[in-house]
Every structure is written in C-alpha cells, then in structure tokens.
Design a protein around this motif. Structure first.
Motif, PDB file in Angstrom:
ATOM      1  N   ARG A 401       0.838  -1.203   0.000  1.00  0.00           N
ATOM      2  CA  ARG A 401       0.000   0.000   0.000  1.00  0.00           C
ATOM      3  C   ARG A 401       0.873   1.254   0.000  1.00  0.00           C
ATOM      4  N   ILE A 402       2.007   1.219   0.725  1.00  0.00           N
ATOM      5  CA  ILE A 402       2.954   2.337   0.668  1.00  0.00           C
ATOM      6  C   ILE A 402       3.426   2.536  -0.763  1.00  0.00           C
ATOM      7  N   VAL A 403       3.819   1.436  -1.400  1.00  0.00           N
ATOM      8  CA  VAL A 403       4.321   1.519  -2.776  1.00  0.00           C
ATOM      9  C   VAL A 403       3.268   2.140  -3.686  1.00  0.00           C
ATOM     10  N   TRP A 404       2.020   1.730  -3.497  1.00  0.00           N
ATOM     11  CA  TRP A 404       0.953   2.237  -4.351  1.00  0.00           C
ATOM     12  C   TRP A 404       0.619   3.696  -4.026  1.00  0.00           C
ATOM     13  N   ASP A 405       0.381   3.984  -2.732  1.00  0.00           N
ATOM     14  CA  ASP A 405      -0.053   5.332  -2.336  1.00  0.00           C
ATOM     15  C   ASP A 405       0.996   6.394  -2.646  1.00  0.00           C
ATOM     16  N   GLN A 406       2.277   6.059  -2.432  1.00  0.00           N
ATOM     17  CA  GLN A 406       3.357   7.040  -2.604  1.00  0.00           C
ATOM     18  C   GLN A 406       3.993   6.990  -3.992  1.00  0.00           C
ATOM     19  N   ARG A 407       3.412   6.194  -4.869  1.00  0.00           N
ATOM     20  CA  ARG A 407       3.884   6.064  -6.256  1.00  0.00           C
ATOM     21  C   ARG A 407       5.388   5.753  -6.286  1.00  0.00           C
ATOM     22  N   VAL A 408       5.751   4.713  -5.550  1.00  0.00           N
ATOM     23  CA  VAL A 408       7.144   4.251  -5.497  1.00  0.00           C
ATOM     24  C   VAL A 408       7.426   3.402  -6.732  1.00  0.00           C
ATOM     25  N   TRP A 409       8.555   3.692  -7.392  1.00  0.00           N
ATOM     26  CA  TRP A 409       8.942   2.935  -8.583  1.00  0.00           C
ATOM     27  C   TRP A 409      10.173   2.075  -8.343  1.00  0.00           C
ATOM     28  N   VAL A 410      10.913   2.363  -7.283  1.00  0.00           N
ATOM     29  CA  VAL A 410      12.139   1.613  -6.994  1.00  0.00           C
ATOM     30  C   VAL A 410      12.148   1.202  -5.520  1.00  0.00           C
ATOM     31  N   ILE A 411      12.369  -0.097  -5.287  1.00  0.00           N
ATOM     32  CA  ILE A 411      12.524  -0.636  -3.937  1.00  0.00           C
ATOM     33  C   ILE A 411      13.955  -1.154  -3.812  1.00  0.00           C
ATOM     34  N   SER A 503      15.453   4.850 -11.106  1.00  0.00           N
ATOM     35  CA  SER A 503      14.598   5.919 -10.585  1.00  0.00           C
ATOM     36  C   SER A 503      14.563   7.077 -11.574  1.00  0.00           C
ATOM     37  N   THR A 504      13.477   7.198 -12.295  1.00  0.00           N
ATOM     38  CA  THR A 504      13.373   8.214 -13.353  1.00  0.00           C
ATOM     39  C   THR A 504      12.384   9.320 -12.995  1.00  0.00           C
ATOM     40  N   THR A 505      11.835   9.282 -11.760  1.00  0.00           N
ATOM     41  CA  THR A 505      10.868  10.296 -11.340  1.00  0.00           C
ATOM     42  C   THR A 505      11.325  10.913 -10.025  1.00  0.00           C
ATOM     43  N   THR A 506      10.558  11.878  -9.556  1.00  0.00           N
ATOM     44  CA  THR A 506      10.849  12.518  -8.265  1.00  0.00           C
ATOM     45  C   THR A 506      10.161  11.798  -7.104  1.00  0.00           C
ATOM     46  N   SER A 507       9.512  10.693  -7.378  1.00  0.00           N
ATOM     47  CA  SER A 507       8.869   9.929  -6.310  1.00  0.00           C
ATOM     48  C   SER A 507       9.921   9.383  -5.347  1.00  0.00           C
ATOM     49  N   PRO A 508       9.560   9.159  -4.085  1.00  0.00           N
ATOM     50  CA  PRO A 508      10.543   8.647  -3.130  1.00  0.00           C
ATOM     51  C   PRO A 508      10.977   7.233  -3.459  1.00  0.00           C
ATOM     52  N   MET A 509      12.219   6.936  -3.176  1.00  0.00           N
ATOM     53  CA  MET A 509      12.758   5.586  -3.296  1.00  0.00           C
ATOM     54  C   MET A 509      12.496   4.870  -1.972  1.00  0.00           C
ATOM     55  N   LEU A 510      11.939   3.677  -2.017  1.00  0.00           N
ATOM     56  CA  LEU A 510      11.683   2.929  -0.791  1.00  0.00           C
ATOM     57  C   LEU A 510      12.899   2.057  -0.485  1.00  0.00           C
TER      58      LEU A 510
END
Length: 581
Positions: A401-411, A503-510
């Motif tokens: 849910r964190i990955v989805w809600d925060q639009r995470v692209w890289v773990i 990581s190609t966006t400004t979304s946070p890296m998890l």
C-alpha cells in the motif's frame, strides 16, 4: 468521558473515616494531629441527586465539609446507566496523611514524576506511572495496557487495585500545572471511562504535590532503595567509564522506567562506541587528495581521521539518546513523539525501532493508518526516501500500500531473507495477491558481479481495475550483513548507480533492510551526499555528518554503528577515486 477539574471547589480540610483511628487511642486528641480532628458527619445527598453536573463540585461547600465514605450509599453498577464522570479534586496534604494512617477504605496513590525523583523518595505505598502523555491521551491505551507497562509485579498488583479502590490520589513534584496534558488528568479520564463504579470513585490531585507533602510528613516518605525489577537504572552499568575517545559518559541520571532498555544507547554507550576504525582506502594518490573537499581531507589524509569519526559518531549517538529520553518522558512534551509506534507495537519487527510521529508514513485507508515507515531526506538534498523495516507477514499488504499510495517505482532491499539462522525479512513478493494488490514477477536478473538481484514486478490494485498497471523495480543487495558493511565500498556505489538508473521520477525511493535504520541509513546517506557534492560550494562543512544528523531527526538510528558511519566516508572517497579513473 470528560473529567471536571474543580479549581474553584474548596479543598477538603479533613475526613470522617468511617471508624476510629486506633493508633492514637493511647493519647489525648491534639490540634496538631489530623487523626484526632472531630466534626459532625455531613448527610449524604439523596440518591436522585448523585448524578452531579460535570461543572459543579461533588460536595456542596459548607462551613466544615466532611467526606464520609461510610455514609455514602453505593448503588450497584448497571451497564444500562452511564457512569457518573469522575472529577479531579484538590486534596490537602494533611488530609492525605489522614487517609494513609487511618483510612480503612481502598486507597490507590499514583506518582507521575520522573523516575529518578521517584527512586530518590516517594510517598509510602505510591505506585509509579511513567507513560508518555501522548500515549495516555489515546483512548486505546487503556488502564490494562498501563498496568502491563509497569515492570515490577508488586507495583503492578497495587495498580490493578483501582478496580476496587474508592479513592485515588495522583501527584507530581508540585501539582502546579494541572492542564489537559497533565498525566494525572489523563489517568483520571481513564478511570472515569473504565471504572465499573465511577459513582463511588473519587480521584484527587495532591495540593502542592510531593514537595509540600514531604516537607511536613517525613514519617510517611519512603526513601529505601527500590527493587531492581522496579528500577530501570539499577542495571549494573559503570557510572563513569573511560572511553577510547578520551571522554567520559556523564553519571547515569536514572532513566525513565519502563522503556529504559528500549533506548538502545542507554546500554550500548556504556563502553562508548568502540575503538576508532581505520578507513579502507586504496589508490589515494596526490591528485585524488587534492580533489577532495577540505572536510573530507581532514578525515582521509590525517592520522587522527579515525579518531575524529569516532568522536563525531559518539556525539550523534548521545544526541539521539537525549532525544529519545525526552520522547519517552511523560513530563516533557517534545516534537519527537513516538506514541504511534509504541501503541501499535504488534506491527513492529523490533521493540526499539519506532517511527517518529512527525515523519511517519500514514496509510491511505480507513481504520488503522500505522506502518513502521518514515519519510526521510536531508534539508539540502534533492533525493527523497521512505525508510522502512523488512515487512512481516502481517504487514505485507501495508508494505505494498505504501508503494501504491506514494507512487514508489524503486525498492532497494539491503538484506537477505535469513542471516545466521535468523529471519531478517520475510518474502513479500512471492504471493501473487496480497489483499487488494496483485504483484506479478516480470523478470529477474543478476547484476553487479552477482551482488544484486534485479527483479521487475507489475503492480495493480483490484479496487482500480482501469488504472494503468505499474512497473516496480526491486533491487536486492545480498552482500551486506546486519550491523556490518559490504566487502568493498565500491559494491555499494554499484548499487546506488543501479538504483538511480531505475529511478526516473521525483517519487521517493523505498529503502529497507531488517529494521530499516542501520544499512538503510548508510545507503540514504551516501546517495544523498553524492548528489549534494554535484552542487555544493561549501568546502568546509562535513556533509556526511550533517546528513546523518538530519536523517536521525526523521528516523531512529539511521546509520546505526560506527562501522557503518565509517563506510559512508569510504564510499564517498571511493566515488572520487572512480571519477579520477
């Protein structure tokens, strides 16, 4: 249920205690002896009048008010009737003396001062309660949970007597600031809510607190050493050990019970942070040395560099220790609260790693929004991270849910599933469906000389069938043992390189390891500093030290050991070597 604080109500000067005071039968009454006072008993109000307005005193003021337990009928508790709100009333020190020496009614005395003050001296038979006020404010933190937090079995048994107590007296040092945030008032609210017979229960705060009472009632003050099970500070730690750092730890200041051992530094710093660790530096030519910023030269090119790093890390640890002691101190309201992590401990992998309330990630869903994860970034850094623990089976859905809600692209995963026979992180990607999320493996590759497993997943949400399926990159680094460091700093740089490519966006890296702090903090620190060095014009400020201090304000123990702290410098210096090559 509200608690009325009757500041305008008279404090009662003496009591009729439903019985004679036997310990004074051998001598005549004296004006100085509160047990010898005589007064007519006030007739109890009729039963219909017992439901007192929350804004009016329980007892009507009179010329000589008397509190009679015996003369006040106690109706049977009926679940159909809402219990009468418990009022927090003032109690004079002389009247508490009467209760302690003469009362035959169940009495519970609660001490909400600092544990160090309670250790030094306390009112006889008082039970110490040390729970952060932020927790006490939560309705879900019940009296049963407060009881569970009391480490001493004898004290815990006394506290549970509230179920049959008719009188409860609460005090702190001076009871001068009886506000809504005062722990005693929060406790009174809980007694009002949870007492089966709140119509008979009376809750008081002691006028003048312990200071006033102890000044005139020395015979009722207990100064004997408390048992080791009651005192967190009774752990056999050296009081002033000498460290390798040529500095001394201040004398133990009696940490707060019951969370003493949950603060890692309280025990780990007893012998300092260990011996200085030499940096692993290869091929550090004169040209590379000249390219280093001055703050890095002072570490890499000086024989005293390792000692400076040890001293800096010791300062980091002491800063966090003080911060956590404040956060767990019920008498201090500070910005670094950890109440959510304490209250929802069943979702934590470890019992001493909690997210700060101000930086924790909140799940976007109805009901419980808690997950052990924190938003992290340095003030001058462009990179943003979500640092979290290795998911438990019960938190798999929360993780995705964190990955989805925060639009995470890289773990970025910095641990293996198992290390030295212990589970460090459960496998959270093999099941195709986790709650409302569907995860499918697209590909798996081994890169960076076999040290990184690169997986690509598709992620979809069953509640949003028409939303585009997302592709998430999962990088698992397998050569970093818990509390340790990679075999070479260069392999950490390879991982950072792979993560930044993905990581190609400004979304946070998890980023996560097992606890989500030590290895996670080192990764975030090195990645942040390398990014800052591209734009920094400050040649003197230690960017690694600055970044670690700032990350620790977002999450506990980011860069947990001295060895990991040294690794951060090794990796940044290695980046300069790579650039020169």
């Amino acid at each position: 249920m509200d608690v009325a604080l009757h500041n305008a109500a008279p404090s009662f000067s003496y009591f009729d205690l439903a019985g004679e005071c036997n310990d004074h039968s051998s001598r005549p009454p004296s004006a100085e002896d509160p047990c010898s006072r005589q007064s007519p008993v006030v007739e109890p109000p009729p039963q219909a009048a017992r439901r007192v307005s929350i804004r009016s005193p329980i007892f009507a003021p009179g010329p000589t008010p008397v509190f009679s337990l015996a003369s006040t009928p106690t109706p049977a508790f009926s679940p159909a009737l809402a219990p009468t709100p418990v009022s927090l009333l003032p109690l004079q020190p002389a009247d508490l003396r009467v209760l302690l020496r003469c009362s035959r009614e169940p009495l519970l005395i609660l001490d909400v001062r600092l544990h160090s003050a309670y250790e030094d001296a306390r009112i006889a038979s008082a039970v110490h309660i040390s729970v952060p006020s932020t927790l006490l404010k939560r309705p879900s933190f019940t009296l049963a949970r407060i009881s569970d937090s009391i480490p001493d079995t004898g004290q815990r048994s006394k506290f549970t007597s509230y179920k049959r107590a008719r009188l409860i007296v609460i005090y702190d040092a001076d009871c001068a600031n009886i506000t809504d945030s005062w722990p005693g008032k929060q406790l009174a609210k809980k007694f009002a809510t949870e007492s089966c017979d709140s119509q008979a229960l009376r809750v008081f705060y002691l006028k003048g607190g312990f200071k006033t009472f102890s000044s005139v009632n020395r015979d009722l003050i207990d100064t004997l050493p408390i048992s080791s099970s009651t005192s967190a500070s009774s752990l056999s730690l050296p009081s002033r050990p000498t460290l390798t750092l040529q500095c001394q730890i201040p004398k133990n200041s009696s940490p707060i019970c019951p969370f003493f051992t949950n603060i890692r530094q309280n025990t780990e710093l007893a012998n300092g942070v260990g011996d200085p660790i030499p940096l692993r530096l290869n091929n550090l030519s004169d040209s590379i040395k000249s390219a280093l910023p001055n703050w890095l030269k002072r570490i890499a090119c000086s024989p005293s560099g390792p000692q400076k790093l040890a001293e800096s890390f010791y300062g980091i640890e002491k800063t966090e220790q003080k911060r956590l002691q404040k956060a767990l101190n019920p008498n201090i309201v500070d910005g670094f609260s950890i109440s959510a992590g304490l209250e929802r401990g069943n979702k934590n992998r470890y019992n001493n790693i909690w997210p700060y309330d101000h930086s924790r990630v909140k799940l976007v869903k109805d009901g419980d929004d808690y997950v052990n994860a924190s938003f992290c970034h340095a003030l001058d850094g462009k990179n943003r991270y979500i640092a979290t623990q290795g998911p438990l089976p019960s938190t798999f859905e929360d993780f995705w849910r964190i990955v989805w809600d925060q639009r995470v692209w890289v773990i970025v995963m910095l641990t293996t599933i198992e290390e030295a026979g212990q589970i460090k992180c459960h496998n959270y990607w093999n099941d195709e469906k986790m709650g409302c999320f569907i995860i499918r493996n697209i590909s798996t590759n081994i890169v960076a000389n076999g040290t990184i497993i690169c997986r690509r997943f598709s992620l979809s949400h069953t509640d949003y069938p028409f939303t585009s399926i997302r592709e998430v990159t999962h990088l698992q680094y397998t050569e970093w043992p818990d509390f340790g460091v990679p075999v070479a700093p260069s392999s950490l740089l390879s991982l950072i390189h792979e993560a930044n490519i993905a990581s190609t966006t400004t979304s946070p890296m998890l980023v996560h390891c097992s606890a989500g702090c030590g290895r996670t903090g080192a990764f975030c620190t090195v990645d942040t500093v390398l990014s800052m060095l591209r734009d920094s014009t400050n040649n003197e400020e230690d960017l690694i030290l600055k970044t670690v201090l700032e990350l620790r304000e977002k999450r506990i123990s980011m860069v947990q050991t001295l060895r990991q702290f040294v690794l951060c410098y090794e990796a940044v210096i290695e980046a300069f070597i790579r650039q020169a090559e």
